[in-house]
Design an enzyme around this catalytic site. Sequence first.
Site, mmCIF file in Angstrom:
data_model
loop_
_atom_site.group_PDB
_atom_site.id
_atom_site.type_symbol
_atom_site.label_atom_id
_atom_site.label_comp_id
_atom_site.label_asym_id
_atom_site.label_seq_id
_atom_site.Cartn_x
_atom_site.Cartn_y
_atom_site.Cartn_z
ATOM 1 N N ILE A 128 -17.820 -56.286 87.664
ATOM 2 C CA ILE A 128 -16.452 -56.216 88.057
ATOM 3 C C ILE A 128 -15.672 -56.719 87.117
ATOM 4 O O ILE A 128 -15.719 -58.061 86.626
ATOM 5 C CB ILE A 128 -16.262 -56.845 89.671
ATOM 6 C CG1 ILE A 128 -17.089 -56.455 90.517
ATOM 7 C CG2 ILE A 128 -14.704 -56.614 89.856
ATOM 8 C CD1 ILE A 128 -16.980 -54.762 90.682
ATOM 9 N N LYS A 129 -14.517 -55.976 86.510
ATOM 10 C CA LYS A 129 -13.683 -56.280 85.630
ATOM 11 C C LYS A 129 -12.457 -57.233 86.360
ATOM 12 O O LYS A 129 -11.806 -56.680 87.106
ATOM 13 C CB LYS A 129 -13.257 -55.414 84.763
ATOM 14 C CG LYS A 129 -14.129 -54.614 83.656
ATOM 15 C CD LYS A 129 -13.620 -53.347 82.909
ATOM 16 C CE LYS A 129 -13.007 -53.918 81.817
ATOM 17 N NZ LYS A 129 -12.866 -52.805 80.962
ATOM 18 N N ILE A 130 -12.142 -58.280 85.676
ATOM 19 C CA ILE A 130 -10.911 -59.249 86.125
ATOM 20 C C ILE A 130 -10.244 -59.420 85.116
ATOM 21 O O ILE A 130 -11.035 -60.022 84.024
ATOM 22 C CB ILE A 130 -11.333 -60.468 86.883
ATOM 23 C CG1 ILE A 130 -12.087 -59.916 88.180
ATOM 24 C CG2 ILE A 130 -10.231 -61.342 87.203
ATOM 25 C CD1 ILE A 130 -12.545 -61.332 88.852
#
Length: 366
Positions: free
Chosen positions: A143-145
């Site tokens: 998941i890209k944060i």
Amino acid sequence: MQNINKVKQIHTDFKQSIWLDFIDREIMWSGKLQQMIDQDGVRGVTSNPAIFEQAISSSADYDADILELAKSSSDPEHIFFSLAISDIRQAADLFASVYNEEISGADGYVSLEVSPLLALDESATITQARELWQKVDRKNVMIKIPGTLPGLPAIRIAISEGININVTLLFGLERYEAVVNAYIAGLEERLATGQSVSQIASVASFFLSRIDLLVDPMLDEKDLSEMKGEAAIAAARAAYALYRRLFSGERWQKLAEAGAKPQRLLWASTGNKNPAYRDTRYIEELIGPETVNTAPLGTIEAFRDHGVASAKLESGTEQALYMLEMLGTAGINMQDVAEQLEKEGIEKFEVPYRKLLGAIREKVKL
């Protein structure tokens, strides 16, 4: 004698992983992505709002699913994430064999980003990261944060909960170090509760070409044209030196003994945006072990055609630090550059994301 595939050579000879910075249904349905896995040795995929906007707006591949999803929800964001999750799952399944080879979890990841509208909202970011992680339900997903200040605690919490994270939008050394500390702190919290840290993976995505786009005109103004095109490469090499330092020593050793893996540096924004430079330069200059380079389709094809694979990342550290010092002496504050690029980067993802939601609204009206 069979010609060596130059893209594949980067991993086989120099232990750097090449990921594709692109996803759409056509590349998966046509078998092209599988071909790139088999022939080029591509070892992962990254996506972002701009990539999905292009995929959904410029083809009819998603239209039937959009209309079907619209029957149960008119919210364009809900429709988008339903489409994206479906694509990410399919891509993750294609990369499952890469994920399962050698050391489990070394590669084979597909990245999905939280909404760019949440880039400065810590609480909403971690809530959506959890939700996307559960819905995608694949071990080989990240998941890209964004590595914004509010993103740092979200990264730490996500890692402590066992969520693989791709930290995006990094432009400067100070923030990169803070991201590494958030990753390590998250692992320590998880380990302290008796949970395993051996299956968690993370990358820190350092954006390159945008640095040169901003710094080069400043150098022209200061009559320092001979330094053009060097700032991004220098910053990346300095970040790699920092990586080597941060993932050594007593603090990291305790985690490594428990099976933790370092958070690899990922070179992003590696498609060359200046025609004056070699189109493969952001790959060629930064080939080195324990790193990832995520490149657009055109850049990978260019490298396959005329790229030169050699180990350059580790050899230029002193020169890189000298270059950054010279930039500072010339009055170019790289921390200011990083802050400006982060602000612009958030906007560069917000704009296509809003456009994407608008395109879904239009398709629902059809």
